[in-house]
Design an enzyme around this catalytic site. Sequence first.
Site, PDB file in Angstrom:
ATOM      1  N   ASP A 195      22.507   0.388 -14.139  1.00 31.55           N
ATOM      2  CA  ASP A 195      21.648   0.430 -15.327  1.00 31.55           C
ATOM      3  C   ASP A 195      22.280  -0.389 -16.452  1.00 31.55           C
ATOM      4  OD1 ASP A 195      19.273   2.136 -16.660  1.00 31.55           O
ATOM      5  OD2 ASP A 195      20.918   1.933 -18.103  1.00 31.55           O
TER       6      ASP A 195
ATOM      7  N   TYR B   2      23.125  -4.429 -24.300  1.00 29.39           N
ATOM      8  CA  TYR B   2      24.535  -4.207 -23.949  1.00 29.39           C
ATOM      9  C   TYR B   2      25.313  -5.527 -23.847  1.00 29.39           C
ATOM     10  CZ  TYR B   2      22.443   0.228 -22.300  1.00 29.39           C
ATOM     11  OH  TYR B   2      21.728   1.391 -22.185  1.00 29.39           O
TER      12      TYR B   2
ATOM     13  N   LYS C   6      16.641  -3.627 -19.759  1.00 24.42           N
ATOM     14  CA  LYS C   6      15.730  -3.134 -20.810  1.00 24.42           C
ATOM     15  C   LYS C   6      15.538  -4.190 -21.887  1.00 24.42           C
ATOM     16  CE  LYS C   6      18.229   1.193 -20.125  1.00 24.42           C
ATOM     17  NZ  LYS C   6      19.660   0.829 -20.083  1.00 24.42           N
TER      18      LYS C   6
ATOM     19  N   HIS D 204      13.145  -0.558 -24.305  1.00 27.19           N
ATOM     20  CA  HIS D 204      14.340   0.244 -24.599  1.00 27.19           C
ATOM     21  C   HIS D 204      14.061   1.367 -25.614  1.00 27.19           C
ATOM     22  CE1 HIS D 204      19.006  -0.283 -24.549  1.00 27.19           C
ATOM     23  NE2 HIS D 204      18.680   0.992 -24.666  1.00 27.19           N
TER      24      HIS D 204
ATOM     25  N   LYS E 277      28.475   6.598 -16.943  1.00 25.22           N
ATOM     26  CA  LYS E 277      29.300   5.392 -17.141  1.00 25.22           C
ATOM     27  C   LYS E 277      30.770   5.781 -17.128  1.00 25.22           C
ATOM     28  CE  LYS E 277      31.930   3.115 -20.355  1.00 25.22           C
ATOM     29  NZ  LYS E 277      33.041   3.673 -21.162  1.00 25.22           N
TER      30      LYS E 277
ATOM     31  N   ASN F   5      32.497  11.116 -10.085  1.00 26.53           N
ATOM     32  CA  ASN F   5      31.070  11.255 -10.420  1.00 26.53           C
ATOM     33  C   ASN F   5      30.162  11.013  -9.219  1.00 26.53           C
ATOM     34  OD1 ASN F   5      32.026  11.674 -12.989  1.00 26.53           O
ATOM     35  ND2 ASN F   5      31.438   9.670 -13.789  1.00 26.53           N
TER      36      ASN F   5
HETATM   37  P1  NDP Z   1      27.952   9.297 -20.311  1.00 19.87           P
HETATM   38  O1  NDP Z   1      27.373  10.666 -20.572  1.00 19.87           O
HETATM   39  O2  NDP Z   1      27.777   8.690 -18.994  1.00 19.87           O
HETATM   40  O3  NDP Z   1      29.502   9.380 -20.682  1.00 19.87           O
HETATM   41  C1  NDP Z   1      30.356   8.275 -20.648  1.00 19.87           C
HETATM   42  C2  NDP Z   1      31.698   8.674 -21.244  1.00 19.87           C
HETATM   43  O4  NDP Z   1      32.264   9.779 -20.504  1.00 19.87           O
HETATM   44  C3  NDP Z   1      32.745   7.591 -21.219  1.00 19.87           C
HETATM   45  O5  NDP Z   1      33.517   7.734 -22.382  1.00 19.87           O
HETATM   46  C4  NDP Z   1      33.585   7.885 -19.978  1.00 19.87           C
HETATM   47  O6  NDP Z   1      34.915   7.480 -20.192  1.00 19.87           O
HETATM   48  C5  NDP Z   1      33.503   9.391 -19.911  1.00 19.87           C
HETATM   49  N1  NDP Z   1      33.469   9.923 -18.540  1.00 19.87           N
HETATM   50  C6  NDP Z   1      32.718   9.450 -17.500  1.00 19.87           C
HETATM   51  N2  NDP Z   1      32.946  10.199 -16.401  1.00 19.87           N
HETATM   52  C7  NDP Z   1      33.819  11.156 -16.741  1.00 19.87           C
HETATM   53  C8  NDP Z   1      34.439  12.221 -16.027  1.00 19.87           C
HETATM   54  N3  NDP Z   1      34.191  12.437 -14.731  1.00 19.87           N
HETATM   55  N4  NDP Z   1      35.299  13.036 -16.706  1.00 19.87           N
HETATM   56  C9  NDP Z   1      35.562  12.827 -18.011  1.00 19.87           C
HETATM   57  N5  NDP Z   1      35.013  11.836 -18.741  1.00 19.87           N
HETATM   58  C10 NDP Z   1      34.149  10.999 -18.110  1.00 19.87           C
HETATM   59  O7  NDP Z   1      27.415   8.378 -21.499  1.00 19.87           O
HETATM   60  P2  NDP Z   1      26.676   6.982 -21.657  1.00 19.87           P
HETATM   61  O8  NDP Z   1      26.225   6.979 -23.062  1.00 19.87           O
HETATM   62  O9  NDP Z   1      27.472   5.864 -21.187  1.00 19.87           O
HETATM   63  O10 NDP Z   1      25.381   7.124 -20.740  1.00 19.87           O
HETATM   64  C11 NDP Z   1      25.300   6.692 -19.392  1.00 19.87           C
HETATM   65  C12 NDP Z   1      24.367   5.522 -19.249  1.00 19.87           C
HETATM   66  O11 NDP Z   1      23.075   5.828 -19.774  1.00 19.87           O
HETATM   67  C13 NDP Z   1      24.775   4.279 -20.070  1.00 19.87           C
HETATM   68  O12 NDP Z   1      25.868   3.600 -19.510  1.00 19.87           O
HETATM   69  C14 NDP Z   1      23.488   3.506 -20.086  1.00 19.87           C
HETATM   70  O13 NDP Z   1      23.307   2.873 -18.842  1.00 19.87           O
HETATM   71  C15 NDP Z   1      22.475   4.636 -20.276  1.00 19.87           C
HETATM   72  N6  NDP Z   1      22.123   4.816 -21.711  1.00 19.87           N
HETATM   73  C16 NDP Z   1      20.834   4.508 -22.084  1.00 19.87           C
HETATM   74  C17 NDP Z   1      20.432   4.655 -23.391  1.00 19.87           C
HETATM   75  C18 NDP Z   1      19.024   4.327 -23.758  1.00 19.87           C
HETATM   76  O14 NDP Z   1      18.699   4.301 -24.957  1.00 19.87           O
HETATM   77  N7  NDP Z   1      18.140   4.070 -22.822  1.00 19.87           N
HETATM   78  C19 NDP Z   1      21.359   5.128 -24.448  1.00 19.87           C
HETATM   79  C20 NDP Z   1      22.671   5.453 -23.956  1.00 19.87           C
HETATM   80  C21 NDP Z   1      23.014   5.327 -22.629  1.00 19.87           C
HETATM   81  P3  NDP Z   1      35.632   6.198 -19.513  1.00 19.87           P
HETATM   82  O15 NDP Z   1      34.601   5.102 -19.377  1.00 19.87           O
HETATM   83  O16 NDP Z   1      36.712   5.872 -20.491  1.00 19.87           O
HETATM   84  O17 NDP Z   1      36.172   6.649 -18.185  1.00 19.87           O
END
Ligand code: NDP
Length: 278
Positions: A46, A51, A76, A109, A232, A242
């Site tokens: 995604d 981005y 998006k 988006h 992510k 995950n």
């Molecule tokens: P997430 O809820 O996926 O969280 C990501 C964060 O959590 C990062 O800081 C990552 O750290 C950490 N993390 C990931 N896995 C673990 C784990 N197993 N244990 C502990 N910490 C963890 O947030 P996102 O906001 O990134 O959302 C996911 C996806 O959703 C985005 O990447 C995007 O594709 C989409 N999105 C879409 C939006 C929209 O408006 N349509 C808005 C926001 C997101 P690290 O990377 O340092 O490991």
Amino acid sequence: MSTVPTIDLNNGVSIPQLGFGVYQVPPEDTKEATLTALEVGYRHIDTAQMYGNEKGVGEAVRESGLDRSDVFVTSKLNNGFHAYEDAIAAFDLSLETLGFDQLDLFLIHWPLPGIDIDFVETWKALEEVYRAGKAKAIGVSNFQPTHLRRLIQESEIVPAVNQIEVHPYLTQEDVRAECTEHGIAIEAWSPIAQGLVLDNPAITGIAKEHDKTAAQVVLRWHIQRGDIIFPKSVTRERVEENFEIFDFELPDGDMGLITALNQDQRTGPNPDEFNWIP
Ligand code: NDP
């Protein structure tokens, strides 16, 4: 390796229920992060124009050695391109940047209800892209029930998905009900609320019972609710963690306990008020 279930969208296109999100992955690290996810077994990525990292996603898909048809890729439309012609041109630029002939899924988006371009006009551009066969499916993101109702009334194609913020602190029952009524699949963004929910005692308690991590329990909760997710991480161990969510099941009691944590707490903007153009 775990087998990821798929969901059939309302036009018959199949999407892996678990994918990998690349929001906030720096452009220079995106190829590597995506390659790691593909190596671990993810087959759904995604990304978004906003981005700035579509190029790295495309490179990773090519370098992975996988068939393009084996990886589901979503992008998006950025907020500055809501006018009909701009949306068509921006879509074509996405394809070019990714280096693809076709996208699997393309979304508006944000609805941007306060700008002077109606999202129904924007949607007509996505319908055009879909009819031309340049995207296998089209959908929306951050659409509220009122936005969905207007879109459906005033256009021909029902969105295949609505990608919205969902996690245990924001369960979004009203938007979910509206989507279900119209056969729109739900994609839950920020599925672990960017880590915010991981130290909740109810969640850590359930995790201990199942010998899983808090993140795995929350991601499993989404899967059992039927939503599509793409957590992510730029940390390989977490990318693997995950992915390991298909070898256990949460009983109804645990599902209910997690759902009851809802506080209507957003980590991102409220779509009714968000009209930001980069
Ligand atoms: P997430 O809820 O996926 O969280 C990501 C964060 O959590 C990062 O800081 C990552 O750290 C950490 N993390 C990931 N896995 C673990 C784990 N197993 N244990 C502990 N910490 C963890 O947030 P996102 O906001 O990134 O959302 C996911 C996806 O959703 C985005 O990447 C995007 O594709 C989409 N999105 C879409 C939006 C929209 O408006 N349509 C808005 C926001 C997101 P690290 O990377 O340092 O490991």
